[in-house]
Design a protein around this motif. Structure first.
Motif, PDB file in Angstrom:
ATOM      1  N   UNK A   1      18.595  -4.082  35.543  1.00  0.00           N
ATOM      2  CA  UNK A   1      18.652  -4.976  36.705  1.00  0.00           C
ATOM      3  C   UNK A   1      17.331  -5.122  37.452  1.00  0.00           C
ATOM      4  N   UNK A   2      16.611  -4.001  37.622  1.00  0.00           N
ATOM      5  CA  UNK A   2      15.376  -4.056  38.411  1.00  0.00           C
ATOM      6  C   UNK A   2      14.128  -4.211  37.544  1.00  0.00           C
ATOM      7  N   UNK A   3      14.316  -4.391  36.228  1.00  0.00           N
ATOM      8  CA  UNK A   3      13.152  -4.524  35.340  1.00  0.00           C
ATOM      9  C   UNK A   3      12.373  -5.798  35.679  1.00  0.00           C
ATOM     10  N   UNK A   4      11.050  -5.696  35.522  1.00  0.00           N
ATOM     11  CA  UNK A   4      10.191  -6.834  35.856  1.00  0.00           C
ATOM     12  C   UNK A   4       9.528  -7.314  34.577  1.00  0.00           C
ATOM     13  N   UNK A   5       9.803  -8.538  34.183  1.00  0.00           N
ATOM     14  CA  UNK A   5       9.227  -9.110  32.956  1.00  0.00           C
ATOM     15  C   UNK A   5       8.108 -10.072  33.340  1.00  0.00           C
ATOM     16  N   UNK A   6       6.953  -9.913  32.675  1.00  0.00           N
ATOM     17  CA  UNK A   6       5.781 -10.723  33.026  1.00  0.00           C
ATOM     18  C   UNK A   6       5.104 -11.273  31.778  1.00  0.00           C
ATOM     19  N   UNK A   7       4.269 -12.272  31.978  1.00  0.00           N
ATOM     20  CA  UNK A   7       3.551 -12.877  30.848  1.00  0.00           C
ATOM     21  C   UNK A   7       2.148 -12.311  30.718  1.00  0.00           C
ATOM     22  N   UNK A   8       1.699 -11.561  31.736  1.00  0.00           N
ATOM     23  CA  UNK A   8       0.438 -10.836  31.587  1.00  0.00           C
ATOM     24  C   UNK A   8       0.645  -9.423  32.131  1.00  0.00           C
ATOM     25  N   UNK A   9      -0.241  -8.533  31.770  1.00  0.00           N
ATOM     26  CA  UNK A   9      -0.053  -7.144  32.173  1.00  0.00           C
ATOM     27  C   UNK A   9      -1.121  -6.766  33.194  1.00  0.00           C
ATOM     28  N   UNK A  10      -0.693  -6.108  34.259  1.00  0.00           N
ATOM     29  CA  UNK A  10      -1.632  -5.595  35.246  1.00  0.00           C
ATOM     30  C   UNK A  10      -1.415  -4.092  35.361  1.00  0.00           C
ATOM     31  N   UNK A  11      -2.495  -3.362  35.512  1.00  0.00           N
ATOM     32  CA  UNK A  11      -2.409  -1.903  35.663  1.00  0.00           C
ATOM     33  C   UNK A  11      -3.446  -1.453  36.692  1.00  0.00           C
ATOM     34  N   UNK A  12      -3.154  -0.347  37.394  1.00  0.00           N
ATOM     35  CA  UNK A  12      -4.153   0.152  38.333  1.00  0.00           C
ATOM     36  C   UNK A  12      -5.280   0.880  37.597  1.00  0.00           C
ATOM     37  N   UNK A  13      -6.485   0.804  38.140  1.00  0.00           N
ATOM     38  CA  UNK A  13      -7.648   1.416  37.498  1.00  0.00           C
ATOM     39  C   UNK A  13      -7.552   2.949  37.553  1.00  0.00           C
ATOM     40  N   UNK A  14      -8.071   3.604  36.547  1.00  0.00           N
ATOM     41  CA  UNK A  14      -8.116   5.067  36.438  1.00  0.00           C
ATOM     42  C   UNK A  14      -6.749   5.750  36.406  1.00  0.00           C
ATOM     43  N   UNK A  15      -5.716   5.001  36.102  1.00  0.00           N
ATOM     44  CA  UNK A  15      -4.399   5.617  35.953  1.00  0.00           C
ATOM     45  C   UNK A  15      -4.002   5.509  34.481  1.00  0.00           C
ATOM     46  N   UNK A  16      -3.525   6.632  33.888  1.00  0.00           N
ATOM     47  CA  UNK A  16      -3.136   6.555  32.483  1.00  0.00           C
ATOM     48  C   UNK A  16      -1.967   5.581  32.260  1.00  0.00           C
ATOM     49  N   UNK A  17      -2.066   4.844  31.180  1.00  0.00           N
ATOM     50  CA  UNK A  17      -1.050   3.842  30.851  1.00  0.00           C
ATOM     51  C   UNK A  17      -0.471   4.187  29.486  1.00  0.00           C
ATOM     52  N   UNK A  18       0.847   4.104  29.377  1.00  0.00           N
ATOM     53  CA  UNK A  18       1.453   4.238  28.055  1.00  0.00           C
ATOM     54  C   UNK A  18       2.169   2.941  27.719  1.00  0.00           C
ATOM     55  N   UNK A  19       1.697   2.280  26.668  1.00  0.00           N
ATOM     56  CA  UNK A  19       2.340   1.049  26.233  1.00  0.00           C
ATOM     57  C   UNK A  19       3.383   1.384  25.169  1.00  0.00           C
ATOM     58  N   UNK A  20       4.501   0.698  25.232  1.00  0.00           N
ATOM     59  CA  UNK A  20       5.541   0.864  24.214  1.00  0.00           C
ATOM     60  C   UNK A  20       5.633  -0.471  23.481  1.00  0.00           C
ATOM     61  N   UNK A  21       5.095  -0.488  22.276  1.00  0.00           N
ATOM     62  CA  UNK A  21       4.904  -1.757  21.566  1.00  0.00           C
ATOM     63  C   UNK A  21       6.082  -2.089  20.643  1.00  0.00           C
ATOM     64  N   UNK A  22       6.595  -3.292  20.793  1.00  0.00           N
ATOM     65  CA  UNK A  22       7.711  -3.771  19.976  1.00  0.00           C
ATOM     66  C   UNK A  22       7.385  -5.167  19.445  1.00  0.00           C
ATOM     67  N   UNK A  23       7.988  -5.490  18.310  1.00  0.00           N
ATOM     68  CA  UNK A  23       7.871  -6.866  17.819  1.00  0.00           C
ATOM     69  C   UNK A  23       9.264  -7.382  17.528  1.00  0.00           C
ATOM     70  N   UNK A  24       9.496  -8.647  17.819  1.00  0.00           N
ATOM     71  CA  UNK A  24      10.840  -9.165  17.556  1.00  0.00           C
ATOM     72  C   UNK A  24      10.950  -9.893  16.222  1.00  0.00           C
ATOM     73  N   UNK A  25       9.784 -10.258  15.627  1.00  0.00           N
ATOM     74  CA  UNK A  25       9.919 -11.000  14.373  1.00  0.00           C
ATOM     75  C   UNK A  25       9.104 -10.465  13.199  1.00  0.00           C
ATOM     76  N   UNK A  26       7.828 -10.216  13.401  1.00  0.00           N
ATOM     77  CA  UNK A  26       7.000  -9.788  12.259  1.00  0.00           C
ATOM     78  C   UNK A  26       5.825  -8.944  12.735  1.00  0.00           C
ATOM     79  N   UNK A  27       4.932  -8.640  11.818  1.00  0.00           N
ATOM     80  CA  UNK A  27       3.783  -7.799  12.139  1.00  0.00           C
ATOM     81  C   UNK A  27       2.806  -8.559  13.044  1.00  0.00           C
ATOM     82  N   UNK A  28       2.592  -8.029  14.238  1.00  0.00           N
ATOM     83  CA  UNK A  28       1.569  -8.562  15.138  1.00  0.00           C
ATOM     84  C   UNK A  28       0.582  -7.440  15.432  1.00  0.00           C
ATOM     85  N   UNK A  29      -0.522  -7.788  16.067  1.00  0.00           N
ATOM     86  CA  UNK A  29      -1.497  -6.766  16.444  1.00  0.00           C
ATOM     87  C   UNK A  29      -1.732  -6.796  17.947  1.00  0.00           C
TER      88      UNK A  29
END
Ligand SMILES: [Cu+2]
Length: 267
Positions: free
Chosen positions: A171-199
């Protein structure tokens, strides 16, 4: 003929090396914590490969000079001392040891990214790739992502992640078309694909990872410079591949919080 070949080969080798040595550095400036180690490794690999290249080319030139065909030469054709077998053995050992050496020195940087778990306070962002766009999902105040329901993915209603609206975690998830992150904070991306191999490739962050359907691949890094960076899909994924890009915005903590509130209001 052999001598001429040797001279031409030596000139080609010298010119090739000169072009590489005089060329400016290949990558844009590093903007992530691990990027320096990556560049160091890149340089080492490059220099190692260059030494191998020079030795192999000059070796070839020496053989061409010494054993090349001469006018009026009636001596029998010379072969490598010990025959073809030892030539092959030498080639195997030469190339093999180069590869093993590079693996050995390079695995430290790679392992630091893939075998070390992300910092406990990492900002988690889910990424979904599809022909031909990236979408991003923040978990919202509860810190939990609702599950991805592939059957509920519907671009027409902007449900890119297949979110079940009745799920409290979603319910509270936020979906965006670009990604913003704060500087100097570790980020963990969880990468998924819905159709085929992307990079997923951001040059300044020195991160690159394939995205595969049916797998959620984690990737962590810490951005160290405020700025806007290109995210490119670097797997040829179809006719619209050239157009598959998004942006990573590294912001101050304050700007990031404002951005997040603004994105939440758009849901
Ligand atoms: Cu793609």
């Amino acid at each position: 003929m052999g001598k001429a070949f040797a001279v031409v080969l030596t000139i080609i080798t010298a010119v090739s090396v000169a072009i590489f040595v005089s060329h400016h550095w290949w990558f844009p400036e590093v903007a992530s914590a691990h990027g320096g180690a990556m560049d160091h490794q890149f340089t080492e690999t490059f220099v190692g490969a260059a030494i191998g290249f020079i030795l192999a080319q000059l070796g070839l030139a020496v053989f061409a000079w010494k054993y090349g065909e001469r006018k009026g030469d009636t001596r029998p054709i010379r072969i490598f001392p010990g025959g073809v077998k030892w030539l092959l053995v030498l080639a195997f050992v030469y190339v093999g040891s180069e590869i093993i050496l590079l693996e050995f020195v390079g695995q430290k940087v790679w392992a630091a990214m893939y075998f070390t778990p992300p910092a406990a306070d990492s900002l988690q962002v889910q990424v979904l790739a599809g022909q031909f766009a990236f979408y991003f999902r923040y978990p919202g105040p509860d810190g939990k992502f609702g599950p991805i329901h592939t059957d509920k993915i519907d671009e027409a209603s902007a449900n890119f992640f297949g979110i079940d609206p009745s799920d409290p975690a979603s319910k509270d998830d936020i979906v965006t078309a670009e990604i913003a992150v704060p500087v100097n904070k570790p980020v963990e991306l969880l990468l998924n694909s819905k159709d085929m191999d992307h990079g997923f490739y951001i040059r300044e962050m020195r991160i690159q990872q394939d995205m595969l359907p049916g797998m959620q691949i984690p990737l962590h890094f810490t951005p160290t410079k405020i700025g806007k960076y290109d995210i490119a899909c670097n797997q040829l994924c179809g006719l619209g591949h050239y157009n598959m890009r998004a942006f990573l915005e590294v912001m101050s903590e304050e700007d990031y919080q404002k951005w997040l509130v603004q994105q939440a209001s758009l849901q």
